[in-house]
Design a protein around this motif. Sequence first.
Motif: not given
Length: 243
Positions: A116-117, A126-127, A157-160, A163-167
């Motif tokens: 979040r931070a 694009r990290g 959480l890693g998978r989520q 999905v949330e922040y790709g690409p």
Amino acid sequence: MGRGLLSGKVAVVTGAASGIGAAVVERFLSEGARVIAVDLAGQGPDRPDLLAISGDVADAETWQRIADTARAEFGRLDVLHSNASTVVRAPAHELTERDWDRQLSVNLTAAYLGARACVGLLRESRGAIVLTSSVHALVGIPRHPAYAAAKGGLVSLGRQLAVEYGPEVRVNTVLPGPVLTPAWDGIGEEDRRRSAEATAAARFGRPEEVAAVVTFLACAESSYVTGASLLVDGGWTAMKDSA
């Protein structure tokens, strides 16, 4: 600037004072990164490519300081390795609610707070985010209910997050098995021997071996890898000695 895998990059590593975290800090530095090392216990003196922050990763204020430091000191953030961990060994009926909450906070909530931070900075660059879970996410081991719940949560959480922040941001999770870190200091020799023998590799892993995998997931060499969970366990989860 050098020609390492992370040349010119800025990384945050939590749980950085010992074990896997310390090995990741050293590997990142050797690959040309500048590192913000975060640990409750603190670190050694700062240097141009290494800044230390002492703080509790279960506290949102600590994460705000981390993000502010990355922007103020380096102007960017490319890698977040959320690695801090704590464990209290007791069966569920003997585990206090306080110990349950603390393990969930440090092992799981901290990863959410970090994402979040830092996600704004990571989107800009694009990290990549790398989470440290454990084989406890996949296999039940006595006296680890809260630890297992948190480590299992990290895989989801890693998978989520992927999905949330790709690409813009890649997110992956490593699952170490028996790796010889200070967490084993209170474990008897017989239990250590049995753990090593339970791996296909017939030995403990070294923190540096996990750091190599974390570095791969953090760098451009893994540019098409996201939402993955990668075992680093010497074949511990693959091996069974019964029919």
